[in-house]
Motif scaffolding. Structure first.
Motif, short mmCIF file in Angstrom:
data_model
loop_
_atom_site.label_atom_id
_atom_site.label_comp_id
_atom_site.label_asym_id
_atom_site.label_seq_id
_atom_site.Cartn_x
_atom_site.Cartn_y
_atom_site.Cartn_z
N ALA A 90 0.83 -1.21 0.00
CA ALA A 90 0.00 0.00 0.00
C ALA A 90 0.86 1.25 0.00
O ALA A 90 0.59 2.23 -0.71
CB ALA A 90 -0.94 -0.01 1.21
N ALA A 91 1.93 1.23 0.79
CA ALA A 91 2.83 2.40 0.84
C ALA A 91 3.53 2.61 -0.49
O ALA A 91 3.75 3.76 -0.91
CB ALA A 91 3.86 2.21 1.96
N LEU A 92 3.90 1.53 -1.16
CA LEU A 92 4.55 1.66 -2.47
C LEU A 92 3.63 2.37 -3.46
O LEU A 92 4.05 3.23 -4.22
CB LEU A 92 4.93 0.28 -3.00
CG LEU A 92 6.06 -0.45 -2.25
CD1 LEU A 92 6.18 -1.89 -2.72
CD2 LEU A 92 7.38 0.28 -2.44
N ARG A 93 2.36 2.00 -3.43
CA ARG A 93 1.39 2.65 -4.32
C ARG A 93 1.18 4.10 -3.92
O ARG A 93 1.12 5.00 -4.77
CB ARG A 93 0.07 1.88 -4.31
CG ARG A 93 0.14 0.53 -5.03
CD ARG A 93 -1.23 -0.08 -5.19
NE ARG A 93 -1.78 -0.53 -3.90
CZ ARG A 93 -1.66 -1.76 -3.44
NH1 ARG A 93 -1.02 -2.68 -4.14
NH2 ARG A 93 -2.17 -2.10 -2.28
N GLU A 94 1.07 4.34 -2.63
CA GLU A 94 0.84 5.71 -2.14
C GLU A 94 1.98 6.64 -2.53
O GLU A 94 1.76 7.81 -2.87
CB GLU A 94 0.67 5.70 -0.62
CG GLU A 94 -0.60 5.02 -0.12
CD GLU A 94 -0.52 4.69 1.36
OE1 GLU A 94 0.49 5.06 2.00
OE2 GLU A 94 -1.45 4.01 1.87
N GLN A 95 3.20 6.13 -2.48
CA GLN A 95 4.38 6.95 -2.75
C GLN A 95 4.73 7.01 -4.24
O GLN A 95 5.63 7.76 -4.62
CB GLN A 95 5.58 6.40 -1.97
CG GLN A 95 5.45 6.51 -0.46
CD GLN A 95 5.46 7.96 0.00
OE1 GLN A 95 6.18 8.80 -0.55
NE2 GLN A 95 4.66 8.27 1.01
N GLY A 96 4.04 6.23 -5.06
CA GLY A 96 4.33 6.23 -6.49
C GLY A 96 5.67 5.59 -6.82
O GLY A 96 6.34 5.97 -7.79
N VAL A 97 6.07 4.60 -6.01
CA VAL A 97 7.37 3.95 -6.20
C VAL A 97 7.36 3.14 -7.49
O VAL A 97 6.40 2.44 -7.80
CB VAL A 97 7.70 3.06 -4.98
CG1 VAL A 97 8.93 2.20 -5.24
CG2 VAL A 97 7.90 3.92 -3.74
N ALA A 98 8.46 3.21 -8.24
CA ALA A 98 8.62 2.43 -9.46
C ALA A 98 9.48 1.19 -9.24
O ALA A 98 9.29 0.17 -9.89
CB ALA A 98 9.23 3.28 -10.57
N ILE A 99 10.45 1.28 -8.32
CA ILE A 99 11.37 0.19 -8.02
C ILE A 99 11.48 0.07 -6.51
O ILE A 99 11.67 1.08 -5.83
CB ILE A 99 12.77 0.45 -8.61
CG1 ILE A 99 12.71 0.73 -10.11
CG2 ILE A 99 13.71 -0.71 -8.33
CD1 ILE A 99 14.01 1.29 -10.67
#
Length: 488
Positions: free
Chosen positions: A147-156
């Motif tokens: 969820a945090a990866l999606r929230e932060q817009g992480v690509a890698i």
């Protein structure tokens, strides 16, 4: 405007995420010592190797193993009380961690740490080891990390635990596993990339970014186009029905909303049969108002004479109709589908005529090439993404031959008949032209099918039946603007 933007990261919006413990920082000894101290207070002495294997896991999965009778809240409070004594001061940066973060920054990336540790504790550790990041997200593990990866817009996302890999896969981002923690390398196999440590990450990141350069460039150009169209406020698109003007119309509808966009397809003898119907259907699918004003190119002597400046007179007529129409409708400007490749051509008098009359060229201004327009059109599911180039019928007439409605109609009949003959013979039709050289018609088809068309008598017969005395097939195949070659 957001609808125009794609999901691949651009130069300035790339976000790279890292796990903390045993990915960037070796805090294992301090964590083991802290857990051991909490357990010792309750008379329990766990094996240090077993405790080490739990490093990186949420503490609510750790303490119940050795202190099942102790309320987790009590064990957690004791752990936090010992943390600053045992963990923070004894943490050290893992080899190559600083270089990995620097590599991400070299590509303009934001660097985010997403960890199961409390954010405050994580930041304290980063301060001790001297590693600066843009943001720390704490108390996240497995699904919480996703969820945090999606929230932060992480690509890698880079991590040492199989749960880090699972979180990245769940979030739909690139998963990089590093075997620097207690997790065996075999358990990281679901990652997109598995490295023994972070030493190889900078080189891999360079390659990954290089491979995606075309997509990143397209992202930036689409964003630029969105900004330009939004700034117009409203626009009338000179909509021929071809791939470029269709894409521009769709982009304008996305950026401005269909109620602030008008499509105008000029109706004249130079419009090939069937193009108007297709254009109307496309505009209706976007919910855009579609106008079909009449243009009278035949009324211009320069157009009828068909000299090398014919396109200047054709485009002048078009814009002399559309500019007043836009003003009458209260629309801010007129835009054409001119692309960046068009500006490279040395001989484009039509572009000059449009420019003199104030027409906007947002595709060219945003740097969008023909290939990029087709790529974006396909991504947007536009039916025109692979539509062959479809210049007006007058472009088929050799310079110096006077243009009349009958001449244009003959070319239109010939191309329709040739297309039908090729379909009947199962020869793929992409680009097709019948060039009118007077009594002689020259067929141009894609180079890959020249031999097949040459071996098909129905091809030349169909063109001859349209009204040409002689027919030949150009062995070089289709070339946009091939009649310009005679201009030297």
């Amino acid at each position: 405007m957001a609808a125009l933007r794609r999901t691949l990261p651009g130069m300035s919006d790339l976000v790279v995420g890292f796990d903390l413990d045993m990915t960037l920082v070796d805090s294992a000894d301090g964590i083991v010592a802290t857990i051991a101290a909490v357990c010792a207070a309750h008379g329990v002495q766990p094996d240090p190797g077993d405790v080490h294997a739990t490093v990186g896991l949420p503490l609510d999965q750790v303490f119940p193993r050795w202190l099942p009778q102790v309320p987790y809240a009590d064990a957690l409070a004791a752990y936090r009380a010992h943390y600053s004594e045992h963990v923070t001061p004894h943490s050290r940066l893992l080899p190559h961690a600083a270089e990995a973060v620097a590599a991400a920054r070299a590509h303009g990336a934001r660097v985010v740490v997403i960890t199961a540790k409390r954010a405050g504790h994580a930041q304290a550790v980063l301060d001790v080891v001297g590693l600066a990041v843009d943001e720390v997200v704490g108390e996240r593990f497995a699904a919480g990390k996703a969820a945090a990866l999606r929230e932060q817009g992480v690509a890698i996302y880079i991590g040492d635990h199989h749960a880090d890999v699972a979180a990245a896969r769940s979030a739909g981002v690139v998963a990089v596993g590093v075997a620097t923690g207690p997790t065996p390398i075999a358990e990281l196999a679901d990652a997109d990339l598995v490295l023994p440590d972070l030493a190889g990450f900078p080189e891999w990141l360079d390659s990954w970014m290089h491979d995606r350069m075309p997509d990143r460039m397209l992202d930036r150009r689409l964003a630029d186009l969105a900004d330009r169209l939004t700034a117009y406020g409203s626009v009338l698109v000179a909509f021929s029905g071809g791939a470029d003007s269709a894409f521009l119309l769709a982009a304008a509808a996305r950026a401005l909303g269909p109620d602030r966009v008008i499509a105008a397809t000029a109706v004249s003898a130079s419009l090939a049969e069937g193009e108007l119907t297709e254009a109307a259907h496309f505009a209706a699918g976007l919910g855009v108002r579609h106008l079909q004003p009449f243009t009278d190119e035949m009324g211009r002597e320069g157009y009828r004479a068909n000299g090398s400046d014919r396109c200047y007179h054709c485009k002048s007529e078009l814009l002399d109709v559309l500019v007043p129409l836009a003003a009458e409708l209260g629309v801010a400007c007129v835009a054409t589908g001119t692309n960046a490749d068009d500006l490279l051509a040395e001989f484009r008098p039509g572009i000059q005529a449009a420019s003199e009359r104030g027409a906007r060229t947002p595709l060219a201004d945003a740097g969008l090439t023909k290939a990029q327009i087709r790529t974006a059109s396909r991504a947007w599911d536009l039916p025109t993404w692979d539509k062959p180039q479809a210049a007006c019928l007058s472009s088929r007439i050799a310079y110096g031959l006077h243009i009349t409605p009958a001449v244009l109609a003959r070319v239109d009949r010939a191309e329709a008949a040739l297309r039908a003959a090729m379909h009947q013979a199962d020869i793929p039709v992409v680009n097709l032209r019948v060039r009118d050289l007077g009594d002689l018609a020259r067929i141009e088809v894609d180079a890959t099918v020249v031999a097949a068309v040459a071996a098909l008598p129905a091809a030349t017969d169909s063109v001859r039946a349209a009204g040409f005395a002689r027919v030949e097939i150009d062995p070089q195949g289709f070339r946009s603007g091939s009649l310009n070659e005679a201009l030297g």
